[in-house]
Each structure stands twice: as structure tokens, then as C-alpha cells.
Design an enzyme around this catalytic site. Sequence first.
Site, PDB file in Angstrom:
ATOM      1  N   GLU A   4       8.037  65.355 102.538  1.00 50.04           N
ATOM      2  CA  GLU A   4       8.558  66.116 102.425  1.00 50.04           C
ATOM      3  C   GLU A   4       9.381  67.370 103.280  1.00 50.04           C
ATOM      4  O   GLU A   4      11.058  66.762 103.695  1.00 50.04           O
ATOM      5  CB  GLU A   4       8.580  66.918 101.643  1.00 50.04           C
ATOM      6  N   HIS A  28      11.744  64.729 105.467  1.00 51.69           N
ATOM      7  CA  HIS A  28      13.052  64.621 104.859  1.00 51.69           C
ATOM      8  C   HIS A  28      14.147  65.288 105.034  1.00 51.69           C
ATOM      9  O   HIS A  28      14.980  65.039 105.370  1.00 51.69           O
ATOM     10  CB  HIS A  28      12.448  64.076 103.176  1.00 51.69           C
ATOM     11  N   HIS A  64      20.369  61.961  91.562  1.00 52.05           N
ATOM     12  CA  HIS A  64      20.314  61.990  93.382  1.00 52.05           C
ATOM     13  C   HIS A  64      20.485  60.825  94.056  1.00 52.05           C
ATOM     14  O   HIS A  64      21.048  60.932  95.269  1.00 52.05           O
ATOM     15  CB  HIS A  64      18.894  62.684  93.283  1.00 52.05           C
ATOM     16  N   HIS A  70      17.098  48.693  82.077  1.00 49.95           N
ATOM     17  CA  HIS A  70      17.978  47.968  83.856  1.00 49.95           C
ATOM     18  C   HIS A  70      18.295  46.851  83.992  1.00 49.95           C
ATOM     19  O   HIS A  70      18.802  46.328  85.069  1.00 49.95           O
ATOM     20  CB  HIS A  70      16.520  48.776  84.707  1.00 49.95           C
ATOM     21  N   HIS A 121      13.560  47.525  98.086  1.00 50.92           N
ATOM     22  CA  HIS A 121      14.769  47.476  96.530  1.00 50.92           C
ATOM     23  C   HIS A 121      15.411  48.454  97.249  1.00 50.92           C
ATOM     24  O   HIS A 121      16.761  48.242  96.819  1.00 50.92           O
ATOM     25  CB  HIS A 121      13.777  47.945  95.394  1.00 50.92           C
TER      26      HIS A 121
END
Length: 303
Positions: A62, A65, A127, A219, A281
Amino acid sequence: MQHKYSRFLKWFAVAATIGMLLILLGGALVTKTDSGLGCGRNWPDCNGSLIPKEITTEVLIEFSHRVVTGAVSIFILVLTVWSWRSLGHIREVKFLGSMAMFFLILQALIGAAQVLWGQGDFILALHFGISLISFAAVLLLSLIVFEVDTKFDADKIYMSKKLKIHTISVTLYSYVVVYSGALVRHTDASLVCPDWPLCRNDQPFAIPYNLYEWVQMGHRFAVLLFVVWIAYITIYVVKNYKQQRVIYWGWVIAAIIVVLQVLAGMLVVLLKLQLFVALMHSLLITLLFGLLCYMILLVSRSK
């Protein structure tokens, strides 16, 4: 003719694009490792201090990032101002720079709101998509920087009305696919279906049992339509646009990426969310979206 910018602008543009890609993959890593609260309910500090005193895996992911996002934000701000001053005569430059900064700030604010107050899954799923728009803007800005003094036929484009409509429509639809994929991650529905391509291959006509299965299978259906659509456009382009190499190779590469994307999604399920495959992905859809946005740029230039 000498242009009013140096080769250093090119290197800076490359660095900003790679940095934006790292932000996207870093955000995906935070989500996939459940490290979003690695710094607690603190922002911009981490667990009450500017630099974390205790380093756990979640804190490292975190905090890293956040550091990367902060550093790259400065890079993109500099790139935006630099390109405006050097290449402001090119119509797309100011628009793309503004888009890059606006959506980068917006995604940072959504991330901060999640840390401080928490957000619902359907909001959090936005996001990644917001970061994706910022990445696409930086990528296109960088491509324009490289186009200026290169003998490249990207400014000599002809597209039929049919191809223009399909290009714009499939790019907009790709955002639906991205959002549905992000929703799968944020609702923890990635492994709710044990099989692929159906939720349960031994029950081909079974209706999804719960919200998570609906999200996952929704999806997959969205991706199926997306693949068929990209394949249709690619076949049309291969038949009719052999003389326009930018359009021709752009769609051929798009078709290749979308096939790799489907394979990566399949492996995510079959390998039970193996981290490397899951990040691949995310990387593939990022590259594909950037490419589709470049096709939109070509639509705007088409005679």
C-alpha cells in the site's frame, strides 16, 4: 524544421507512461492482495506516521503504491506543462494533458476516500477505470510527442463511416467490460464459479445462484460480446484497409491482445487467482484500452 522541444521530452514521456502503467498495476496488486488498509484508516500518512515504522507485506504494498502515485503525478504534471509549451499547436495536446491530470487526481481522491471512510464495491470498481482513462491520455500524449518528427502516416488516415462508428462504440463498450471485471474483483467474485467458460460445466443451463455468480457470469458474457465485436472489426479491416498500415496493424494487434486477455481470464479461474496471471490480466486490458483510445484519435483525424 527544428521543433521547440528536445529529445529529453521523448524520454520523459516514456517515463511518465511507464509510471502510469505502474500506478495501474500497483492498484491492481493492492486489490488482489487485500492490502488497501495496509496503512490503516490513515491518508496521506501511513499508520500515523509519514514513513511507516512497522513494515508488513500489506504496508509495503500500500505504501509503495502511494509513493509511486505521488512521484508519477509530478512526472505527469511536468509532461503536461512541457508538452503544452512545446507542442501546444497540436490540437489534441492540451486536451490530453488536462484529461491525464484530472483523472489522475480523481482516482487518487477515490483511493483516499476508500481509506478514510470506506466505499461500496460498485463505487470502488470505478477506481481502475478512472486510472485507465488517465493512462490512455498519457499514452496518447506520448505518442504525439514521438509522431512530431517521425515519418509516420498516422496523420493521413481515411476511415469509412462504418469503421468510425464501430471504433467509437467498441471503445465505449470496452469500458463496460473493464467496469464489470473490476466489479468481479471488488465483490470477491473471481473464484465463485469453479469452471470455465460456464460457471459449472456440468450444469450448462443453470441460472446463477446469487449476486456473486451473476457478477462473474455477467462479466464473462460482456467479454464474449467484446471478443466477437473485436473479431468482426478486425476481419473488416483486414479485408479493406491493407494499404493503411496504422489501422491495419492496430486492429490486428487489438485482436491478438483480446485473445490473450481471454486466456489470462481463463487461467485466473483455473489456477485459482494466481497473482502473476491476475496482474497480467490487468496489464492486457490496460494495453488494449490504450490501443482502442489511439484508434479514437485516428477517427478524429480521419478525412
